[in-house]
Design an enzyme around this catalytic site. Structure first.
Site: not given
Ligand code: SF4
Ligand code: FE
Length: 484
Positions: A100, A104, A191, A257, A292, A296, A299, A447
């Site tokens: 991660c 983002c 995060t 985190e 958000h 996902y 990522c 996550e």
């Molecule tokens: Fe982390 Fe993915 Fe959230 Fe970006 S979208 S902060 S990489 S978990």
């Molecule tokens: Fe996240």
């Protein structure tokens, strides 16, 4: 300034007056702490990639305020193509870090606030959008990393914020003055909190009139007086204290985190974006969550690529890459991974312009995207573990490999195919361990389940956003039933 490098970013984190505790001790300089370093390395990639000419169109954009070239992480989406590029960028970064990279959340908070501050002003005549735009310009120009802080501790889940035995279990305004507000509370699972220059706080749920002091959004520098950070543990985190690179699995990158405590933190009005307008709490939560949940789709697919690669490499080291059941399992992993990505691209392509001018994803499809993410990485991990075998959980340490007495037996008995080195096989198994149960499993598994909202949160939205009556009418028309 506008676009800085990874190195400049790391330098900018130094010498903050950040109040951080890790393993029971105060950390003087987070940048130099071996447990924190891999997470900073991950964020640094989001900066460096903006300087790579190959990725210029993905990783940078023109500010819609000043026209200045900026990092895409601080961009407000102006077209559906911006939304698509975001997902592609996140997949690329997941591939490069296998972790991660944390940036983002701030990007999604900025975009959500650009919409909701505008709508609040339109309805109530407030000046939140102007304040937000000033803040955004500052973030874009300095190329800052922002943390999006939403999740409150919540205490007794059956009670509303104002009904809790302890009124601080949701972050709230405890004082207002002509200069600003004072807030108290906590945000959990944050995060990249310590790696951020700015903490953007948003409410975590729908609020009613009696909860209005909990309907609060603002931004504050990460080293503001009254902020306290308590670092979250990760499985196998003490391995980062040693010098055994192989045992880490991922030799350079990781996630982060932390719990943030707001112990009567003062925020000037110019940094306040919502303060009591409770009816805009839910739109803000919902808009942030929609973005958000789209994230996902990028990522997690990128990290999935890494896990699929490691699994197929181990199959080769084991001498069975062409066994039909192995090939079929790799196909299944790929199918699941690309399904996640497809949803990320779909909700982006179907994005629409809001009255603020910002483009928002298709919220039904972004919820579908994240809902798949609550399941598919678990099945991908199961298949990776199936192919890799029990060694991912029983492998002796790198130190034993280096010890001449034990190392020769590890070399001899842990070797797979003759042409492949034992060390390569062990490294790949450790990477699979990392993403399945180790350091990286926080980002790839837990996550995937709870980040951007737990599965039930998406099911509620899927039900809300589905036009079931329309589907009934479609069926009635074909079946020859008169609509009621
Ligand atoms: Fe982390 Fe993915 Fe959230 Fe970006 S979208 S902060 S990489 S978990
Ligand atoms: Fe996240």
């Amino acid at each position: 300034m506008a676009i800085i490098t990874g190195q400049e970013y790391v330098q900018s984190l130094r010498s903050r007056k950040i109040d951080l505790y890790l393993l029971g001790e105060k950390v003087k300089e987070p940048v130099d702490h071996p447990i924190i370093k891999p997470s900073i390395n991950s964020v640094a990639v989001t900066y460096d990639i903006a300087h790579d000419p190959k990725y210029e169109s993905l990783a940078t954009s023109a500010s819609h305020i000043t026209g200045e070239k900026i990092n895409r992480f601080n961009h407000i989406h102006q077209t559906p193509q911006d939304l698509v590029k975001k997902v592609k960028l996140l997949r690329l970064l997941g591939q490069k870090t296998g972790a991660c990279f944390q940036r983002c959340v701030g990007m999604d908070a900025l975009n959500a606030l650009s919409i909701v501050t505008y709508d609040t002003d339109q309805k109530l005549g407030t000046e939140y959008n102007r304040r937000f735009m000033d803040f955004l310009q500052h973030v874009q120009h300095k190329d800052l990393m922002c943390c999006g802080a939403m999740t409150d501790p919540k205490g007794d889940r059956s009670l509303r914020p104002s009904q809790q035995a302890d009124p601080d279990l949701y972050l709230r305004i405890v004082k207002r003055s002509e200069h600003g507000i004072t807030v108290r509370g906590s945000k959990l699972h944050q995060t990249g909190a310590i790696n951020s220059h700015e903490i953007i706080v948003m409410p975590t749920r729908k609020m009613r009139d009696e909860d209005r002091e909990y309907a609060v959004a603002f931004a504050t520098p990460s080293d503001t007086a009254g902020l306290l950070y308590i670092y979250g543990r990760q499985p196998c985190d003490l391995r980062k204290l040693g010098d055994s690179e192989i045992d880490l699995g991922n030799k350079k990158y990781g996630g982060q985190e932390a719990m943030i405590v707001f112990d009567d933190v003062f925020v000037p009005w110019k940094r306040v974006f919502l303060a009591g307008e409770h009816e805009f709490s839910w739109p803000l939560v919902n808009t942030f969550a929609a973005y958000h949940r789209q994230s996902y789709g990028g990522c997690k697919a990128g990290v999935g690529d890494v896990l699929i690669g490691a699994t197929s490499a181990v199959a080769e080291y084991n001498g069975v890459p062409t066994a039909p059941h192995i090939r079929d399992k790799i196909v299944e992993m790929t199918h699941l991974n690309e399904t996640i990505y497809s949803c990320g691209i779909a909700c982006s392509s179907e994005g629409c312009k809001t009255s603020s001018g910002t483009f928002l994803v298709n919220t039904l499809l972004s919820n579908i995207c994240k809902h798949n993410v609550t399941r598919f990485p678990f099945e991908i991990v199961r298949l990776a573990n199936d192919i890799a075998g029990g060694l991912i959980a029983t492998l002796p340490s790198e130190k034993d490999l280096q010890n001449p007495k034990t190392g020769k037996y590890m070399e001899k008995y842990l070797k797979g195919k003759r042409e492949k080195s034992t060390e390569a096989r062990l490294r790949m198994l450790r990477l699979i361990e990392n993403l399945s149960t180790g350091l990286g499993a926080v980002g790839y598994r837990i996550e995937s389940l709870h980040g951007a909202g737990s599965p039930q949160a998406q099911r509620i939205m899927i039900e809300r956003e589905t036009n079931i009556k329309l589907k009934q009418r479609l069926a009635q028309a074909l079946a020859g039933v008169e609509p009621e």
